[in-house]
Design a protein around this motif. Structure first.
Motif, PDB file in Angstrom:
ATOM      1  N   ILE A 230     -19.326   1.536  15.555  1.00 47.24           N
ATOM      2  CA  ILE A 230     -18.498   2.635  15.595  1.00 47.24           C
ATOM      3  C   ILE A 230     -17.685   2.559  14.669  1.00 47.24           C
ATOM      4  O   ILE A 230     -17.322   1.695  13.748  1.00 47.24           O
ATOM      5  CB  ILE A 230     -17.542   2.531  17.100  1.00 47.24           C
ATOM      6  CG1 ILE A 230     -16.938   1.069  17.118  1.00 47.24           C
ATOM      7  CG2 ILE A 230     -18.357   2.503  18.102  1.00 47.24           C
ATOM      8  CD1 ILE A 230     -15.916   0.967  17.956  1.00 47.24           C
ATOM      9  N   VAL A 234     -10.319   4.878  16.458  1.00 47.92           N
ATOM     10  CA  VAL A 234     -10.709   5.752  17.169  1.00 47.92           C
ATOM     11  C   VAL A 234      -9.223   6.342  17.929  1.00 47.92           C
ATOM     12  O   VAL A 234      -8.452   5.427  18.199  1.00 47.92           O
ATOM     13  CB  VAL A 234     -11.449   5.543  18.576  1.00 47.92           C
ATOM     14  CG1 VAL A 234     -11.771   6.777  19.638  1.00 47.92           C
ATOM     15  CG2 VAL A 234     -12.895   5.201  18.029  1.00 47.92           C
ATOM     16  N   GLU A 263     -19.344  13.789  18.882  1.00 47.91           N
ATOM     17  CA  GLU A 263     -18.966  12.271  18.842  1.00 47.91           C
ATOM     18  C   GLU A 263     -17.908  12.098  19.953  1.00 47.91           C
ATOM     19  O   GLU A 263     -18.172  11.284  20.714  1.00 47.91           O
ATOM     20  CB  GLU A 263     -18.492  11.912  17.729  1.00 47.91           C
ATOM     21  CG  GLU A 263     -18.440  10.308  17.388  1.00 47.91           C
ATOM     22  CD  GLU A 263     -18.343  10.119  15.853  1.00 47.91           C
ATOM     23  OE1 GLU A 263     -18.005   8.641  15.827  1.00 47.91           O
ATOM     24  OE2 GLU A 263     -18.406  11.011  14.953  1.00 47.91           O
ATOM     25  N   THR A 264     -16.697  13.176  19.968  1.00 48.20           N
ATOM     26  CA  THR A 264     -15.818  13.054  20.977  1.00 48.20           C
ATOM     27  C   THR A 264     -16.310  13.099  22.306  1.00 48.20           C
ATOM     28  O   THR A 264     -15.923  12.591  23.307  1.00 48.20           O
ATOM     29  CB  THR A 264     -15.001  14.202  20.612  1.00 48.20           C
ATOM     30  OG1 THR A 264     -14.329  13.980  19.351  1.00 48.20           O
ATOM     31  CG2 THR A 264     -13.634  14.174  21.649  1.00 48.20           C
ATOM     32  N   ARG A 267     -17.872   9.961  23.680  1.00 50.81           N
ATOM     33  CA  ARG A 267     -16.921   9.077  23.924  1.00 50.81           C
ATOM     34  C   ARG A 267     -16.627   9.314  25.306  1.00 50.81           C
ATOM     35  O   ARG A 267     -16.320   8.484  26.112  1.00 50.81           O
ATOM     36  CB  ARG A 267     -15.850   8.896  22.620  1.00 50.81           C
ATOM     37  CG  ARG A 267     -16.296   8.391  21.377  1.00 50.81           C
ATOM     38  CD  ARG A 267     -15.261   7.751  20.716  1.00 50.81           C
ATOM     39  NE  ARG A 267     -15.740   7.315  19.600  1.00 50.81           N
ATOM     40  CZ  ARG A 267     -15.724   7.596  18.236  1.00 50.81           C
ATOM     41  NH1 ARG A 267     -15.226   9.042  18.212  1.00 50.81           N
ATOM     42  NH2 ARG A 267     -16.092   7.026  17.249  1.00 50.81           N
ATOM     43  N   VAL A 288      -9.663   3.272  24.816  1.00 57.62           N
ATOM     44  CA  VAL A 288      -9.780   2.899  23.455  1.00 57.62           C
ATOM     45  C   VAL A 288      -9.441   1.567  22.946  1.00 57.62           C
ATOM     46  O   VAL A 288     -10.201   1.124  22.150  1.00 57.62           O
ATOM     47  CB  VAL A 288      -8.759   3.992  22.709  1.00 57.62           C
ATOM     48  CG1 VAL A 288      -8.849   3.702  21.107  1.00 57.62           C
ATOM     49  CG2 VAL A 288      -9.325   5.456  22.967  1.00 57.62           C
ATOM     50  N   TYR A 292     -12.675  -0.093  21.451  1.00 57.97           N
ATOM     51  CA  TYR A 292     -12.669   0.330  20.030  1.00 57.97           C
ATOM     52  C   TYR A 292     -11.798  -0.578  18.920  1.00 57.97           C
ATOM     53  O   TYR A 292     -12.207  -1.124  18.040  1.00 57.97           O
ATOM     54  CB  TYR A 292     -12.418   1.885  19.869  1.00 57.97           C
ATOM     55  CG  TYR A 292     -13.623   2.657  20.579  1.00 57.97           C
ATOM     56  CD1 TYR A 292     -14.917   2.927  19.711  1.00 57.97           C
ATOM     57  CD2 TYR A 292     -13.337   3.130  21.764  1.00 57.97           C
ATOM     58  CE1 TYR A 292     -15.725   3.460  20.386  1.00 57.97           C
ATOM     59  CE2 TYR A 292     -14.477   3.885  22.436  1.00 57.97           C
ATOM     60  CZ  TYR A 292     -15.627   4.192  21.946  1.00 57.97           C
ATOM     61  OH  TYR A 292     -16.534   4.922  22.441  1.00 57.97           O
TER      62      TYR A 292
END
Length: 306
Positions: A230, A234, A263-264, A267, A288, A292
Motif C-alpha cells: 500500500i 493513508v 482507491e478511497t 479502502r 487506518v 496502514y
C-alpha cells in the motif's frame, strides 16, 4: 502454547528473551505501569527478528519498575500485529481506568466471532469488558477476581495476567511458576533440574501437565499473513470527508465520484467488510492506524461506547 514472563526488568536476560522467542515466534508484546503518568504502557507486534524485540525491551526496561512480556504461539486467529498480546479491556480515555490482558493456554472460553481474531481477543472484548466497564471497582473485589479466574479455567488450565491503573498492580490468574525472581506462565524454558521437577519454586506451585501436550515443537508451521502493499501514508480524515461528501450527492454524482476515487472507495469497502463503522470518524482512525500507518499495532485507543 504462549509464554508470559513477569518481573523486574533487571532480572530479565538476553538468554531468557531468546529462548522465549525461539519457542514462541508468532508475536511479541509487553505491558507495564508508567510511573510518571500512571497509565498502562503497551507495545505489541509480529516480527521474525529477535533483534527488534531486544531493542524494544531495552527501551522500555528503563521506564518500568515491573514489566510483563508475552511471546505468542498461534492457536486461534491470524498471525499478525493485531493478535499479539496484550489486549485492551478498558481505556482511561473513555472508561474509568486502563486495563489490559495477557493470556497463555490453547483456549479461553469465548465465542470465536470470526476466524481472524483470537479467543484471547474475544474474551477481552465480549466477556470481560462489558462487566468491568459498568463497574471497574470490581477489579479490587477478590471474589470477582476469583470468579473470573474460574471462568478462564472452564475449558482447560489457563494463565491470565491483568494489569490496570486502578489497583496499580498485576493480577495473576491460574497456576504460575517462579524462577530467579521472575514469574512464568509455563515452565517450558525453565531449566530442567531435579529441584524444578518437584513442581515447586519458593513455595509457588506450577502445573507441568500441559507441557508434553502443547510443546512448541509440535505446532505446525503457520503461514504468516502477508503484508498488503500500500502507499506509505493513508489519511483517515480523507476517508471520513469522502463519506460525508457522498451523503448529499445524487446517484449519478456518486457514480462519477466512485470512478474518480476508486482507491478511497476500495479502502472504505475493506474497512466496512472488516467490521469498522465507516460513518464514525474515530473508527476510521482506528482502521487506518491498525491497517496502514502503524508499524506497531497500538491497542491503547478509545473504544467509544462499545
Amino acid at each position: 502454547m504462549c509464554l508470559i514472563i513477569q518481573g523486574k526488568p533487571k532480572h530479565f536476560t538476553k538468554e531468557i528473551i531468546r529462548k522465549a522467542f525461539n519457542q514462541n515466534p508468532h508475536g511479541f508484546g509487553l505491558m507495564y505501569l508508567c510511573k510518571d503518568t500512571n497509565r498502562v504502557i503497551t507495545k505489541k507486534f509480529f516480527t521474525k527478528k529477535i533483534n527488534k524485540i531486544q531493542k524494544v525491551c531495552k527501551e522500555h526496561f528503563k521506564k518500568a519498575d515491573e514489566i510483563a512480556l508475552h511471546f505468542r504461539i498461534t492457536t486461534q486467529g491470524n498471525t499478525n500485529n493485531k493478535n499479539c498480546h496484550p489486549f485492551q479491556v478498558l481505556n482511561q480515555d473513555n472508561d474509568s481506568c486502563d486495563l489490559f490482558l495477557m493470556h497463555n493456554s490453547p483456549r479461553l472460553p469465548a465465542p470465536l466471532l470470526n476466524k481472524d481474531m483470537s479467543d484471547s481477543y474475544f474474551f477481552s472484548k465480549t466477556i470481560l469488558r462489558p462487566i468491568v466497564k459498568r463497574d471497574y471497582k470490581l477489579l479490587k473485589n477478590e471474589k470477582f477476581i476469583d470468579c473470573i479466574e474460574k471462568i478462564t479455567q472452564a475449558e482447560m488450565s489457563s494463565r491470565v495476567l491483568l494489569l490496570d491503573n486502578y489497583t496499580n498492580s498485576f493480577q495473576f490468574l491460574g497456576s504460575w511458576s517462579e524462577h530467579k525472581n521472575l514469574k512464568y506462565s509455563n515452565d517450558n524454558i525453565i531449566p530442567n533440574t531435579n529441584y524444578w521437577n518437584k513442581g515447586y519454586s519458593d513455595n509457588v506451585y506450577y502445573d507441568r501437565s500441559y507441557k508434553s501436550n502443547y510443546s512448541a515443537k509440535k505446532f505446525p508451521k503457520i503461514k504468516v499473513q502477508e503484508k498488503e502493499i500500500i502507499p506509505d501514508v493513508v489519511d483517515s480524515k480523507e476517508l471520513s470527508d469522502f463519506v460525508d461528501l457522498i451523503a448529499g450527492y445524487s446517484e449519478d454524482e456518486i457514480k462519477k465520484l466512485v470512478d474518480d476515487n476508486s482507491e478511497t472507495v476500495a479502502r472504505l469497502l475493506f474497512a466496512n467488510s472488516n467490521g469498522y463503522d465507516i460513518q464514525d470518524s474515530s473508527d476510521l482512525k482506528v482502521f487506518v492506524n491498525e491497517n496502514y500507518n502503524s508499524s506497531f499495532y497500538d491497542d491503547l485507543k478509545p473504544y467509544g461506547s462499545n
